[in-house]
Design a protein around this motif. Structure first.
Motif, short mmCIF file in Angstrom:
data_model
loop_
_atom_site.label_atom_id
_atom_site.label_comp_id
_atom_site.label_asym_id
_atom_site.label_seq_id
_atom_site.Cartn_x
_atom_site.Cartn_y
_atom_site.Cartn_z
N GLN A 5 -4.28 13.26 16.54
CA GLN A 5 -3.43 12.11 16.22
C GLN A 5 -4.27 11.11 15.42
N VAL A 6 -3.76 10.75 14.24
CA VAL A 6 -4.40 9.74 13.41
C VAL A 6 -3.45 8.55 13.32
N ALA A 7 -3.99 7.34 13.47
CA ALA A 7 -3.17 6.13 13.42
C ALA A 7 -3.73 5.16 12.39
N GLY A 8 -2.85 4.64 11.53
CA GLY A 8 -3.29 3.66 10.55
C GLY A 8 -2.44 3.67 9.30
N GLU A 9 -2.90 2.94 8.29
CA GLU A 9 -2.08 2.73 7.10
C GLU A 9 -1.99 3.97 6.22
N ALA A 10 -0.82 4.12 5.60
CA ALA A 10 -0.59 5.07 4.52
C ALA A 10 -0.10 4.25 3.34
N LEU A 11 -0.62 4.50 2.16
CA LEU A 11 -0.24 3.70 1.00
C LEU A 11 -0.41 4.53 -0.27
N VAL A 12 -0.02 3.95 -1.37
CA VAL A 12 -0.32 4.60 -2.65
C VAL A 12 -1.41 3.81 -3.36
N ASP A 13 -2.41 4.54 -3.86
CA ASP A 13 -3.40 3.96 -4.75
C ASP A 13 -2.83 4.03 -6.16
N ILE A 14 -2.73 2.88 -6.81
CA ILE A 14 -2.20 2.85 -8.17
C ILE A 14 -3.37 2.74 -9.15
N VAL A 15 -3.61 3.83 -9.88
CA VAL A 15 -4.73 3.91 -10.83
C VAL A 15 -4.15 4.10 -12.23
N ASN A 16 -4.42 3.13 -13.10
CA ASN A 16 -3.89 3.19 -14.46
C ASN A 16 -2.37 3.39 -14.46
N SER A 17 -1.71 2.63 -13.57
CA SER A 17 -0.24 2.63 -13.43
C SER A 17 0.32 3.91 -12.84
N VAL A 18 -0.53 4.81 -12.38
CA VAL A 18 -0.07 6.06 -11.76
C VAL A 18 -0.34 5.98 -10.25
N ALA A 19 0.67 6.31 -9.43
CA ALA A 19 0.55 6.22 -7.98
C ALA A 19 0.01 7.52 -7.40
N HIS A 20 -0.98 7.37 -6.50
CA HIS A 20 -1.56 8.51 -5.80
C HIS A 20 -1.57 8.20 -4.31
N PRO A 21 -1.15 9.15 -3.45
CA PRO A 21 -1.19 8.90 -2.00
C PRO A 21 -2.60 8.55 -1.55
N GLY A 22 -2.71 7.55 -0.65
CA GLY A 22 -4.03 7.14 -0.19
C GLY A 22 -3.96 6.34 1.09
N GLY A 23 -5.01 5.58 1.34
CA GLY A 23 -5.20 4.88 2.61
C GLY A 23 -6.16 5.70 3.45
N SER A 24 -7.16 5.06 4.01
CA SER A 24 -8.20 5.80 4.73
C SER A 24 -7.66 6.68 5.85
N PRO A 25 -6.81 6.16 6.78
CA PRO A 25 -6.31 7.04 7.84
C PRO A 25 -5.52 8.22 7.27
N LEU A 26 -4.68 7.96 6.26
CA LEU A 26 -3.93 9.06 5.64
C LEU A 26 -4.90 10.08 5.05
N ASN A 27 -5.93 9.62 4.35
CA ASN A 27 -6.88 10.55 3.74
C ASN A 27 -7.59 11.41 4.78
N VAL A 28 -7.95 10.81 5.91
CA VAL A 28 -8.59 11.57 6.98
C VAL A 28 -7.61 12.59 7.55
N ALA A 29 -6.36 12.17 7.75
CA ALA A 29 -5.34 13.09 8.26
C ALA A 29 -5.17 14.27 7.31
N VAL A 30 -5.09 14.00 6.02
CA VAL A 30 -4.94 15.06 5.02
C VAL A 30 -6.16 15.97 5.03
N GLY A 31 -7.34 15.38 5.08
CA GLY A 31 -8.56 16.18 5.12
C GLY A 31 -8.58 17.13 6.30
N LYS A 62 0.14 19.92 5.42
CA LYS A 62 0.56 20.30 6.78
C LYS A 62 0.29 19.20 7.80
N VAL A 63 0.50 17.96 7.38
CA VAL A 63 0.38 16.81 8.28
C VAL A 63 1.78 16.33 8.63
#
Length: 302
Positions: A5-31, A62-63
């Motif tokens: 179980q991972v708890a925390g923020e999920a967000l989009v990182d906007i780089v050069n106007s392009v959105a990418h899924p991110g947020g530290s807890p989300l990234n750890v969950a994905v990893g 598969k999260v």
């Protein structure tokens, strides 16, 4: 496969106007999901375009989203600015309260970053960590964003409380400089152990990582790679470390407070460093799959 179980923020990182899924807890969950574990992410996610992008990203790794994680509120965003060395800084618009967060019987409970020090999500996370069932490994990565800290003393108190409730604490050297100005690595890591953690790890970017337990100290170098950007590197390290802990006897030793096998700890740190190195060698928070990691470690003779 470990239930996580991972708890925390999920967000989009906007780089050069392009959105990418991110947020530290989300990234750890994905990893962790890509490394073959059964992962549930408790977060706050909108049903807007950004929220759907994140949901699809999670499904692809598969999260599973915890019940109550989606609502009509807008999805959090972080606009990423890269400097001349490809290091990232962020401008945030956040929505993460975690009012639906509940304790679970997962083998691992992980949290970190913004939701873990800002109200009201921090209070919910502390509540769940305090109610953690016996035998559940708890891990924490402060992954600070100082610009979002409104009350330094309060944030430090929350961070140290989470350290005291966690078996594994991983922080960056930048986190350490903000938390404990003027302290050297040994003092910071020993302080975290003194708060109650069983394993304290500090990462130094290109200079590798160092870990302390009550019985041993281990340092490993980083991989020598051509860096594309550093987005998600620390999160990939965290996911790799947790994966390696459960692939050995380390998890039970950390929970029980028994003696840590130094060779196992060094091997776990090498796996974590490999995950981070593979991530910085490609664009964005894109941690390796289990097959990619296994192939890399085999080629490296590890």
């Amino acid at each position: 496969m470990v239930s996580i179980q991972v708890a925390g923020e999920a967000l989009v990182d906007i780089v050069n106007s392009v959105a990418h899924p991110g947020g530290s807890p989300l990234n750890v969950a994905v990893g962790l999901g890509r490394l073959g574990h059964e992962v549930t992410l408790a977060t706050d996610l909108g049903t807007d375009v950004h929220g759907e992008l994140i949901a699809e990203h999670l499904r692809g790794s598969k999260v599973r989203l915890a019940e109550g994680s989606q609502s009509d509120a807008p999805t959090s965003t972080a606009t990423v600015v890269l400097d001349s060395s490809s290091n990232a800084s962020y401008e945030f618009e956040l929505n993460c309260a975690l009012q639906h967060l509940r304790a679970s019987d997962a083998k691992l409970l992980h949290t970190g970053s913004i939701a873990a020090f800002r109200s009201p999500s921090a209070e919910k996370i502390l509540e769940v960590f305090s109610a953690s069932p016996q035998g559940q490994l708890r891990s924490y990565d402060p992954n600070l964003r100082p610009a979002l800290v409104e009350d330094r003393a309060q944030a430090l108190g929350t961070i140290e409380k989470l350290c005291s409730l966690s078996h594994v604490v991983k922080l960056s050297d930048e986190d350490a400089m903000w938390l404990y100005p003027g302290w050297d690595t040994d003092r910071v890591l020993e302080h975290i152990l003194g708060l109650g953690a069983s394993l304290a790890v500090m990462t130094f970017g290109a200079r590798g990582a160092e870990a302390h337990t009550r019985g041993c100290e281990v340092a490993v170098p980083s991989l020598s790679v051509a860096t594309v950007d550093t987005v998600g590197a620390g999160d990939a390290f965290m996911a790799g470390l947790l994966h390696a802990i459960f692939a050995s006897d380390l998890a039970q030793s950390l929970i029980n407070g028994s003696k840590i096998d130094r060779a196992e700890l060094e091997a776990a740190l090498q796996i974590a460093a490999a995950c981070a190195g593979m991530t910085v060698a490609r664009t964005g928070a894109n941690p390796p799959s289990l097959s990619e990691l296994d192939e890399f470690m085999a080629a490296a003779g590890r």
